[in-house]
Design a protein around this motif. Structure first.
Motif, PDB file in Angstrom:
ATOM      1  N   VAL A   1     -23.020   3.422   7.475  1.00 48.46           N
ATOM      2  CA  VAL A   1     -21.577   3.693   7.393  1.00 48.46           C
ATOM      3  C   VAL A   1     -21.100   3.573   5.950  1.00 48.46           C
ATOM      4  O   VAL A   1     -20.333   4.423   5.461  1.00 48.46           O
ATOM      5  CB  VAL A   1     -20.801   2.725   8.303  1.00 48.46           C
ATOM      6  N   ALA A   2     -21.566   2.556   5.231  1.00 46.91           N
ATOM      7  CA  ALA A   2     -21.158   2.360   3.837  1.00 46.91           C
ATOM      8  C   ALA A   2     -21.590   3.526   2.961  1.00 46.91           C
ATOM      9  O   ALA A   2     -20.837   3.965   2.071  1.00 46.91           O
ATOM     10  CB  ALA A   2     -21.733   1.047   3.304  1.00 46.91           C
ATOM     11  N   ALA A   3     -22.790   4.057   3.204  1.00 43.30           N
ATOM     12  CA  ALA A   3     -23.265   5.200   2.420  1.00 43.30           C
ATOM     13  C   ALA A   3     -22.413   6.434   2.689  1.00 43.30           C
ATOM     14  O   ALA A   3     -22.042   7.168   1.760  1.00 43.30           O
ATOM     15  CB  ALA A   3     -24.732   5.480   2.749  1.00 43.30           C
ATOM     16  N   LEU A   4     -22.089   6.668   3.942  1.00 39.99           N
ATOM     17  CA  LEU A   4     -21.255   7.820   4.294  1.00 39.99           C
ATOM     18  C   LEU A   4     -19.843   7.643   3.729  1.00 39.99           C
ATOM     19  O   LEU A   4     -19.248   8.614   3.213  1.00 39.99           O
ATOM     20  CB  LEU A   4     -21.216   7.989   5.808  1.00 39.99           C
ATOM     21  N   ASP A   5     -19.318   6.434   3.800  1.00 45.59           N
ATOM     22  CA  ASP A   5     -17.994   6.172   3.231  1.00 45.59           C
ATOM     23  C   ASP A   5     -17.992   6.402   1.718  1.00 45.59           C
ATOM     24  O   ASP A   5     -17.008   6.917   1.157  1.00 45.59           O
ATOM     25  CB  ASP A   5     -17.557   4.737   3.520  1.00 45.59           C
ATOM     26  N   GLU A   6     -19.084   6.032   1.059  1.00 43.64           N
ATOM     27  CA  GLU A   6     -19.149   6.220  -0.387  1.00 43.64           C
ATOM     28  C   GLU A   6     -19.146   7.702  -0.752  1.00 43.64           C
ATOM     29  O   GLU A   6     -18.530   8.104  -1.738  1.00 43.64           O
ATOM     30  CB  GLU A   6     -20.379   5.537  -0.976  1.00 43.64           C
ATOM     31  N   ILE A   7     -19.827   8.517   0.036  1.00 43.30           N
ATOM     32  CA  ILE A   7     -19.789   9.962  -0.200  1.00 43.30           C
ATOM     33  C   ILE A   7     -18.349  10.465  -0.115  1.00 43.30           C
ATOM     34  O   ILE A   7     -17.856  11.181  -1.000  1.00 43.30           O
ATOM     35  CB  ILE A   7     -20.681  10.699   0.820  1.00 43.30           C
ATOM     36  N   GLU A   8     -17.674  10.088   0.945  1.00 40.59           N
ATOM     37  CA  GLU A   8     -16.309  10.567   1.153  1.00 40.59           C
ATOM     38  C   GLU A   8     -15.373  10.077   0.057  1.00 40.59           C
ATOM     39  O   GLU A   8     -14.547  10.843  -0.465  1.00 40.59           O
ATOM     40  CB  GLU A   8     -15.822  10.129   2.540  1.00 40.59           C
ATOM     41  N   GLU A   9     -15.515   8.823  -0.341  1.00 44.30           N
ATOM     42  CA  GLU A   9     -14.642   8.266  -1.374  1.00 44.30           C
ATOM     43  C   GLU A   9     -14.938   8.897  -2.737  1.00 44.30           C
ATOM     44  O   GLU A   9     -14.010   9.223  -3.501  1.00 44.30           O
ATOM     45  CB  GLU A   9     -14.827   6.751  -1.444  1.00 44.30           C
ATOM     46  N   THR A  10     -16.206   9.068  -3.065  1.00 47.16           N
ATOM     47  CA  THR A  10     -16.568   9.661  -4.349  1.00 47.16           C
ATOM     48  C   THR A  10     -16.042  11.089  -4.457  1.00 47.16           C
ATOM     49  O   THR A  10     -15.550  11.509  -5.513  1.00 47.16           O
ATOM     50  CB  THR A  10     -18.098   9.641  -4.541  1.00 47.16           C
ATOM     51  N   LEU A  11     -16.116  11.843  -3.375  1.00 43.70           N
ATOM     52  CA  LEU A  11     -15.612  13.215  -3.396  1.00 43.70           C
ATOM     53  C   LEU A  11     -14.088  13.258  -3.477  1.00 43.70           C
ATOM     54  O   LEU A  11     -13.521  14.197  -4.046  1.00 43.70           O
ATOM     55  CB  LEU A  11     -16.102  13.970  -2.160  1.00 43.70           C
ATOM     56  N   ARG A  12     -13.435  12.252  -2.927  1.00 43.33           N
ATOM     57  CA  ARG A  12     -11.975  12.206  -3.049  1.00 43.33           C
ATOM     58  C   ARG A  12     -11.544  11.975  -4.494  1.00 43.33           C
ATOM     59  O   ARG A  12     -10.595  12.570  -4.995  1.00 43.33           O
ATOM     60  CB  ARG A  12     -11.399  11.105  -2.169  1.00 43.33           C
TER      61      ARG A  12
END
Length: 325
Positions: A310-321
């Motif tokens: 979950v943390a890895a997926l959240d990091e993708i989403e946050e980095t792209l934001r």
């Protein structure tokens, strides 16, 4: 059923070694896929024999012909001058290699020893990453031929484990299709990787031997290279900091950089690192089904690994934001 001693003698003979000199044969623990045995000859020489599971044994798609990849890793490590088992002989149903000195990295090391070994490990990993191939992906051919570019290779790898998760009904913290969508949003970052480098992808402490035979603790060998692929060196940072953050490992990064390794963590690199974390943690969550692990292991995976996915997926989403591509 073939007797283990008879099988070992036959393999020694195929390797050009005297089967009559086999004095000791014992299983080695720690692996979860192949059968692993230690062979010792009458002169004290030690070998390690790996036998893959039967073809009908349930597994993940990328696990087909793992020993081919392992042999490729050992040949490549020898080219890099990195301590690892030496390939002695192999066939469709076995891999015979030399044994490395030392024992698995464990909690008995002092803080100064930990720091020195992490620095040494950084140097060795950088040397591994200097070895390059002609294309990307698993050399075993488990997922098809090597690909001309990293995006094609890695998305094939990622899609394969997602298919495994669907097929086995793996218990994931997010729906498979949601995981796939988030991963796809970061695939553009993969295009920055243009050179297929040697990646071990399983360098957790259990696969790093520590040797004290000469006094000070040194790395005796990097073992179990069966998960090896040709790809982005950054992918090795996942298992090197399993369930953690490689950016916090100052000793490792110092050794890695001083030996020529590139370790930058800009937005594209963070996206790729998050993708590779997601890939490994998907494997760890999904393999519990075909491995038929016990309740304790299943609970550990759900408690420790699922949140990291979950943390890895959240990091993708946050980095792209913050830094859309």
């Amino acid at each position: 059923m073939v007797d283990s001693w008879e099988r070992a003698r036959h393999i020694l003979e195929e390797a050009g070694l005297d089967p009559g000199r086999l004095a000791h044969l014992a299983p080695l623990t720690g692996g979860t896929y192949n059968t692993v045995e230690e062979l010792r000859l009458t002169d004290g020489t030690r070998y390690v024999l790996k036998i893959p599971p039967a073809a009908a044994t349930p597994g993940l798609r990328h696990e087909h012909r793992l020993l081919v990849s392992e042999a490729e890793f050992y040949r490549s490590a020898a080219r890099a001058g990195v301590p690892a088992p030496g390939l002695v002989s192999m066939g469709d149903d076995f891999l015979l290699m030399t044994a490395c000195p030392g024992d698995s990295w464990d909690g008995s090391l002092t803080d100064p020893e930990q720091t020195a070994l992490r620095t040494e490990l950084g140097r060795l990993t950088a040397r591994l990453h200097r070895v390059t191939g002609h294309a990307f992906g698993y050399p075993s051919g488990a997922l098809g031929p090597l690909a001309p570019d990293w995006r094609t290779a890695f998305t094939t790898m990622f899609d394969a484990v997602l298919d495994d998760a669907r097929r086995y009904g793996a218990r994931l913290p997010r729906p498979v299709d949601s995981v796939a969508r988030t991963a796809r949003s970061a695939y553009g970052s993969l295009d920055e990787v243009t050179v297929p480098c040697l990646v071990h992808f399983d360098l957790w402490p259990g696969n790093i031997l520590v040797d004290r035979s000469a006094g000070d603790a040194r790395i005796g060998g990097l073992i179990d290279g069966e998960r090896m692929f040709w790809g982005d060196p950054l992918a090795d940072f996942v298992s090197l900091a399993l369930l953690g953050d490689i950016k916090q490992d100052e000793a490792f990064l110092a050794g890695y950089r001083e030996t020529g390794g590139r370790a930058r963590f800009d937005a594209p690199a963070r996206l790729r690192l998050a993708l590779y974390r997601a890939y490994l943690y998907l494997i760890m969550l999904t393999e519990t089904i075909p491995r038929a692990v016990g309740e304790e292991q299943e609970r550990w995976v759900q408690d420790r690994v699922a949140p990291e996915l979950v943390a890895a997926l959240d990091e993708i989403e946050e980095t792209l934001r913050v830094a859309p591509r």
